[in-house]
Design an enzyme around this catalytic site. Structure first.
Site, PDB file in Angstrom:
ATOM      1  N   HIS A 216       0.833  -1.196   0.000  1.00 54.36           N
ATOM      2  CA  HIS A 216       0.000   0.000   0.000  1.00 54.36           C
ATOM      3  C   HIS A 216       0.871   1.251   0.000  1.00 54.36           C
ATOM      4  CE1 HIS A 216      -2.322  -3.312   1.688  1.00 54.36           C
ATOM      5  NE2 HIS A 216      -3.418  -2.670   1.362  1.00 54.36           N
TER       6      HIS A 216
ATOM      7  N   HIS B 192      -1.852  -1.296   7.172  1.00 55.67           N
ATOM      8  CA  HIS B 192      -1.500  -1.485   5.759  1.00 55.67           C
ATOM      9  C   HIS B 192      -0.456  -0.465   5.306  1.00 55.67           C
ATOM     10  CE1 HIS B 192      -5.044   1.211   5.914  1.00 55.67           C
ATOM     11  NE2 HIS B 192      -4.382   1.896   5.006  1.00 55.67           N
TER      12      HIS B 192
ATOM     13  N   PRO C 110      -5.823  -5.718  11.178  1.00 55.05           N
ATOM     14  CA  PRO C 110      -7.270  -5.673  11.353  1.00 55.05           C
ATOM     15  C   PRO C 110      -7.654  -4.285  11.894  1.00 55.05           C
ATOM     16  CG  PRO C 110      -6.367  -7.712  12.251  1.00 55.05           C
ATOM     17  CD  PRO C 110      -5.203  -6.822  11.935  1.00 55.05           C
ATOM     18  N   LEU C 111      -8.383  -3.528  11.116  1.00 50.96           N
ATOM     19  CA  LEU C 111      -8.547  -2.104  11.423  1.00 50.96           C
ATOM     20  C   LEU C 111      -9.306  -1.868  12.723  1.00 50.96           C
ATOM     21  CD1 LEU C 111      -9.185  -0.778   7.820  1.00 50.96           C
ATOM     22  CD2 LEU C 111      -7.078  -0.696   9.163  1.00 50.96           C
TER      23      LEU C 111
ATOM     24  N   ILE D  98     -10.541   8.171   1.293  1.00 51.20           N
ATOM     25  CA  ILE D  98     -10.504   7.054   0.357  1.00 51.20           C
ATOM     26  C   ILE D  98     -10.441   5.740   1.140  1.00 51.20           C
ATOM     27  CG2 ILE D  98      -9.093   5.840  -1.368  1.00 51.20           C
ATOM     28  CD1 ILE D  98     -10.530   8.158  -2.575  1.00 51.20           C
TER      29      ILE D  98
ATOM     30  N   HIS E 135      -4.305   2.824  -3.293  1.00 49.82           N
ATOM     31  CA  HIS E 135      -4.412   2.294  -1.928  1.00 49.82           C
ATOM     32  C   HIS E 135      -3.669   0.974  -1.779  1.00 49.82           C
ATOM     33  CE1 HIS E 135      -6.071   1.042   1.934  1.00 49.82           C
ATOM     34  NE2 HIS E 135      -6.444  -0.085   1.359  1.00 49.82           N
TER      35      HIS E 135
ATOM     36  N   GLU F 241     -17.175  -5.515  24.954  1.00 46.36           N
ATOM     37  CA  GLU F 241     -16.325  -6.707  25.006  1.00 46.36           C
ATOM     38  C   GLU F 241     -15.149  -6.621  24.035  1.00 46.36           C
ATOM     39  OE1 GLU F 241     -20.495  -8.064  26.157  1.00 46.36           O
ATOM     40  OE2 GLU F 241     -19.610  -6.862  24.556  1.00 46.36           O
TER      41      GLU F 241
ATOM     42  N   ASP G   3     -31.674 -17.462  30.736  1.00 44.51           N
ATOM     43  CA  ASP G   3     -31.438 -16.494  29.663  1.00 44.51           C
ATOM     44  C   ASP G   3     -31.620 -17.101  28.272  1.00 44.51           C
ATOM     45  OD1 ASP G   3     -31.011 -14.125  31.039  1.00 44.51           O
ATOM     46  OD2 ASP G   3     -28.927 -14.609  31.443  1.00 44.51           O
TER      47      ASP G   3
ATOM     48  N   HIS H   9     -27.698 -16.622  25.010  1.00 43.59           N
ATOM     49  CA  HIS H   9     -26.585 -16.458  25.945  1.00 43.59           C
ATOM     50  C   HIS H   9     -25.801 -17.757  26.168  1.00 43.59           C
ATOM     51  CE1 HIS H   9     -28.485 -12.674  26.625  1.00 43.59           C
ATOM     52  NE2 HIS H   9     -27.813 -12.380  27.721  1.00 43.59           N
TER      53      HIS H   9
END
Length: 682
Positions: A28, A67, A116-117, A188, A262, A416, A475, A479
Site C-alpha cells: 500500500h 496497511h 485488522p482495522l 478514500i 491504496h 467486550e 437467559d 446467551h
C-alpha cells in the site's frame, strides 16, 4: 530553491516506502505518501532509543492503519533500529523482518501487531491506561519515572470499525490526556471515495466522546503546522487528543486521491516522476541522502541522552524509595513476587460445592493482594463475573469521585471487543502487567478479533469467561455458548481452561498468570460444582489427568468442567453393573497437548474405547475420543436442571451412551486417538 532538511527527510521517507512496495510488487503506497510529513513531525517529538527499543519510559507509536507499514519500516531504517535497507528490499517476503502488516514479534520498534482495522487505536488506549496506572502508583514528587505518551496513526477504516468506537468512548471517559491520535483524513477506502459509506462528522463524534480536537488542513506539505499541532496536543489536560490531518492519498503520484493507489504498487513511470519531483535520481532506489542520515542520527543521540537522564533519575528514585524501587525493578525485569502462589486456594472433596465463577472470585481476591501488577475489569458484568477483588479501587479519573488512576479495577462498560483490544495494549505496555477481563463466555465471541491477535502476538491476557454452558439459567440460547470453545480451541497459541472444581480453578489461574506468552480463556460455571476426590492443582497444571481412576477399564470418559462430576457419577452407576469406567479431566487442550506422548497415552491408551462428554459442540473432541456426547444444536430457555435433564447430561444419560460405546467396540481392535502418522514430525 533547495528543500529544507525536513522536506528532504519527508521525501526520503516517501521514497523508501514506495520502493519497498515496488520491490515486493505488493503493498500500500498511498497512505505512506500522504502520511510521511506527519510521521516525520511526530517522530521528531518522540522519545525512543533504537539501540534499546524496550526502554521503559519511551513514547509509544502505534500504526493502527497497519496497511501503511512501509511508512513505519522506513522510519525504523532511518532511525537505525535493527532494520536495514536490505530488510526493506525483502518487504512482504517469507521470513523477512518486514511482513505485510506490522507484527510485534518480527520487527524491533513495532509496538503492537496491527492490520485488522480499529485494533491499533484500541491497543493505544490500553497503553495509555497502563501508563496512567503505573505513573499514579509509582511516581513521586520530583521523580516522574513514568511520563511517556502514546501516539497513534489511524485511518478512515479504523474509524468505521466498531471496536475503535468502543475504545475511544472509554478513553474519553477516562480522560486519557497521554494519548494523541492522528486521523489520516484522505477520504478514500478500498471501495473508493468514503462518501459512499462514511459521511459522519468524526470531529463532532470525538468531541462527544470527550476528546479534544485539532486540525491540520494541509498535512501533505505543512510540516510546521503538524509539529505545532503536536506541541499543542501535548499541553492538553484531562482529554485525549484527536488531530485531523487532511491528506491526499498517494500524494504526488499520478493516481493521487484515488483508491487505485491504496493497495497496488505504483507504475514505473509514476515512480520516476515522483523521484524527479523530489530532486532524486529517477533511476535510484532506496536512496538515503547523507544529510538525512545525519539529521536522524542527531535525534537519536539526543534521545539517548534522555534515556541516560531517566536512568539517573530511576537510580536516585531507588535510593530514596527502596521499597517502591525494588518493586518497579522486579517488574521491569519481568519477574513475579517471591512466593506469589504459595497460598493459592486448594480444596478437598469434603469442601462444599461452589460455582467455579465464585471460586474464581476467591482466587482473584488472593492474587490481587500478592501481585501488584494484576489489573482487570469486566464488560459491565462485575456482579455476574465476580471479577472485582474486595480490596480493589476503580481505575477512574480522580475528578469523577469514582476512583483514581492508581486503581486496578477497570469498568469497561458493555464493550467486550474494546476490552479485548485494550487488554492487549495494557499487556504490550510492559511493566509486567498481568491483565484480565470478564464477560459471559458466549460474548467473548464479540471480541474474537482481539483474542486472535492476542494469540498471534503472544500476549498473556486473561479472559474470565463465566456462564459457560446451558447451565447459566433462564437467559436461553442467545446467551448459551455452544460452538464457542470449539472456535477458541482451534486458535493457535491459546489456552482454554474449563475447570471442574476449585483445585482446577486455581491451576488455571496459575497457568494463566505464568502464561505471559499466550492468552488464556477461563470458562467458568454459574451453577455449583462439587469438589472432586482425586483432583489436585499439580495434576491439573498438566492440562489433563485421571480424575476417577479404574483398573483395566471397559471405557474411559474424557470430559471438562461441570460434566466431569456428572461423568464420575455415571461411572459409579456403571460400577453397580460391574462395568469399569475411568474418567479423565481434560482441563485445557493447549496444555494437555504439550505433555509427552507417553503421559497422554497412559491416560488414553490403546485397547479401550473412549467417550467424550461436554455440554457444548463436539467439534474437536475426536482428537481424544472415539465417540462424542455433546450439544450440536443451540440450547433452550429454561432452568438449568431441567435443561441438563432434557438434553440427558445426567449420570443416567451418560451411562446409557457409555454402555452403547462399550457394546459397539466389543471385539474390535481399538487404537488410541492420540496415534498419528505425523507424531514424529511435530
Amino acid at each position: 530553491m533547495a528543500p529544507s532538511i525536513d522536506e528532504l527527510s519527508v521525501s526520503t521517507i516517501r521514497g523508501l516506502s514506495v520502493d519497498a512496495v515496488n520491490a515486493a510488487q505488493s503493498g500500500h503506497p498511498g497512505a505512506p505518501l500522504g502520511l510521511a510529513p506527519a510521521a516525520h513531525a511526530v517522530w521528531r517529538k518522540m522519545r525512543f532509543n533504537p539501540s534499546d527499543p524496550k526502554w521503559f519510559n519511551r513514547d509509544r507509536f502505534v500504526l493502527s492503519n497497519g496497511h501503511a507499514c512501509a511508512l513505519l519500516y522506513s522510519l525504523l531504517v532511518l532511525y537505525k533500529y535493527e532494520l536495514t535497507v536490505e530488510d526493506l528490499k525483502q518487504f512482504r517476503q517469507l521470513h523477512s523482518k518486514t511482513p505485510g502488516h506490522p507484527e510485534r514479534l518480527d520487527t524491533p520498534g513495532v509496538e503492537v501487531t496491527t492490520g485488522p482495522l480499529g485494533q491499533g487505536i484500541s491497543n493505544a488506549v490500553g497503553m495509555a491506561i497502563a501508563q496512567k496506572q503505573f505513573a499514579a502508583t509509582y511516581n513521586k514528587p520530583d521523580f516522574p519515572i513514568s511520563d511517556s505518551k502514546v501516539f497513534c496513526f489511524l485511518g478512515d477504516g479504523c474509524l468505521m470499525e466498531g471496536v475503535s468506537s468502543e475504545a475511544s468512548s472509554l478513553a474519553g471517559h477516562l480522560q486519557l490526556d497521554n494519548l494523541i491520535a492522528f486521523w489520516d483524513d484522505n477520504r478514500i477506502s478500498i471501495d473508493g471515495d468514503t462518501a459512499c459509506a462514511f459521511t459522519e462528522n468524526v470531529p463532532e463524534r470525538y468531541k462527544a466522546y470527550g476528546w479534544h480536537i485539532l486540525e491540520v488542513q494541509d498535512a501533505n506539505t505543512d510540516i510546521q503546522a503538524i509539529s505545532d499541532a503536536v506541541d499543542e496536543a501535548l499541553k492538553i489536560k484531562n482529554k485525549p487528543v484527536l488531530i485531523r490531518l487532511v491528506t491526499t492519498i498517494g500524494y504526488g503520484s499520478l493516481a493521487q486521491g484515488t483508491h487505485g493507489v491504496h493497495g497496488a504498487p505504483l507504475k514505473a513511470d509514476d515512480l520516476k516522476q515522483l523521484k524527479r519531483s523530489w530532486g532524486f535520481d529517477e533511476n535510484s532506489n532506496f536512496y538515503i541522502p547523507n544529510e538525512v542520515s545525519d539529521y536522524f542520527a542527531e535525534k537519536v543521540e539526543s534521545n539517548k541522552k534522555e534515556q541516560q537522564a531517566w536512568e539517573k533519575l530511576f537510580s536516585e528514585y531507588k535510593e530514596k524509595y527502596p521499597k517502591e524501587g525494588a518493586e518497579v525493578q522486579r517488574r521491569l525485569e519481568g519477574k513475579f513476587p517471591e512466593g506469589w502462589k504459595d497460598n493459592i486456594p486448594s480444596f478437598t472433596a469434603k469442601d462444599k460445592a461452589i460455582a467455579t465463577r465464585k471460586l474464581s472470585e476467591g482466587v482473584l481476591d488472593y492474587l490481587y493482594g500478592v501481585i501488584p501488577e494484576l489489573i482487570g475489569g469486566s464488560a459491565d458484568l462485575t456482579g455476574s463475573n465476580l471479577t472485582r477483588p474486595e480490596a480493589s479501587t476503580d481505575f477512574q479519573p480522580p475528578s469523577t469521585g469514582l476512583g483514581n488512576y492508581s486503581g486496578r479495577y477497570i469498568r469497561y462498560g458493555v464493550r467486550e471487543h474494546g476490552m479485548g483490544a485494550i487488554m492487549n495494549g495494557i499487556d504490550t505496555f510492559g511493566a509486567h502487567y498481568r491483565t484480565y477481563g470478564g464477560t459471559f463466555l458466549n460474548f467473548v465471541s464479540y471480541a474474537a478479533g482481539a483474542l486472535r491477535l492476542s494469540a498471534l502476538s503472544h500476549q498473556g491476557v486473561i479472559w474470565v469467561a463465566t456462564h459457560d454452558s446451558i447451565g447459566l439459567g433462564e437467559d436461553g440460547p442467545t446467551h448459551q455458548p455452544i460452538e464457542t470453545l470449539a472456535h477458541f480451541r482451534a486458535i493457535p497459541n491459546l489456552s482454554v481452561w474449563r475447570p471442574a472444581d476449585g483445585n482446577e480453578v486455581s491451576a488455571a489461574y496459575i497457568a494463566a498468570i505464568e502464561g505471559t506468552d499466550h492468552p488464556s480463556v477461563l470458562a467458568l460455571t454459574r451453577q455449583n460444582l462439587p469438589q472432586l476426590e482425586h483432583s489436585s492443582i499439580e495434576n491439573a497444571l498438566k492440562g489433563g489427568y485421571s480424575i476417577w481412576p479404574a483398573e483395566k477399564p471397559d471405557l474411559i470418559i474424557v470430559s471438562s468442567g461441570s460434566e466431569v462430576s456428572t461423568s464420575i457419577d455415571a461411572a459409579k452407576l456403571l460400577a453397580e453393573k460391574k462395568v469399569s469406567v475411568a474418567v479423565v479431566s481434560i482441563v485445557d487442550f493447549f496444555t494437555f497437548d504439550k505433555q509427552p506422548l507417553e503421559y497422554r497415552l497412559k491416560l488414553l491408551p490403546d485397547g479401550v474405547p473412549i467417550l467424550s462428554v461436554e455440554v457444548l459442540s463436539t467439534f474437536g473432541w475426536s482428537k481424544y475420543s472415539h465417540e462424542q456426547f455433546g450439544l450440536n444444536r443451540f440450547g433452550a430457555s429454561g432452568k438449568a436442571a431441567d435443561l441438563f435433564k432434557f438434553f440427558e447430561f445426567t449420570p443416567e444419560g451418560i451411562a446409557k451412551r457409555a454402555e452403547k460405546t462399550i457394546e459397539f467396540y466389543k471385539g474390535k481392535k481399538v487404537l488410541s486417538p492420540l496415534h498419528s502418522a505425523f507424531e514424529e514430525l511435530k
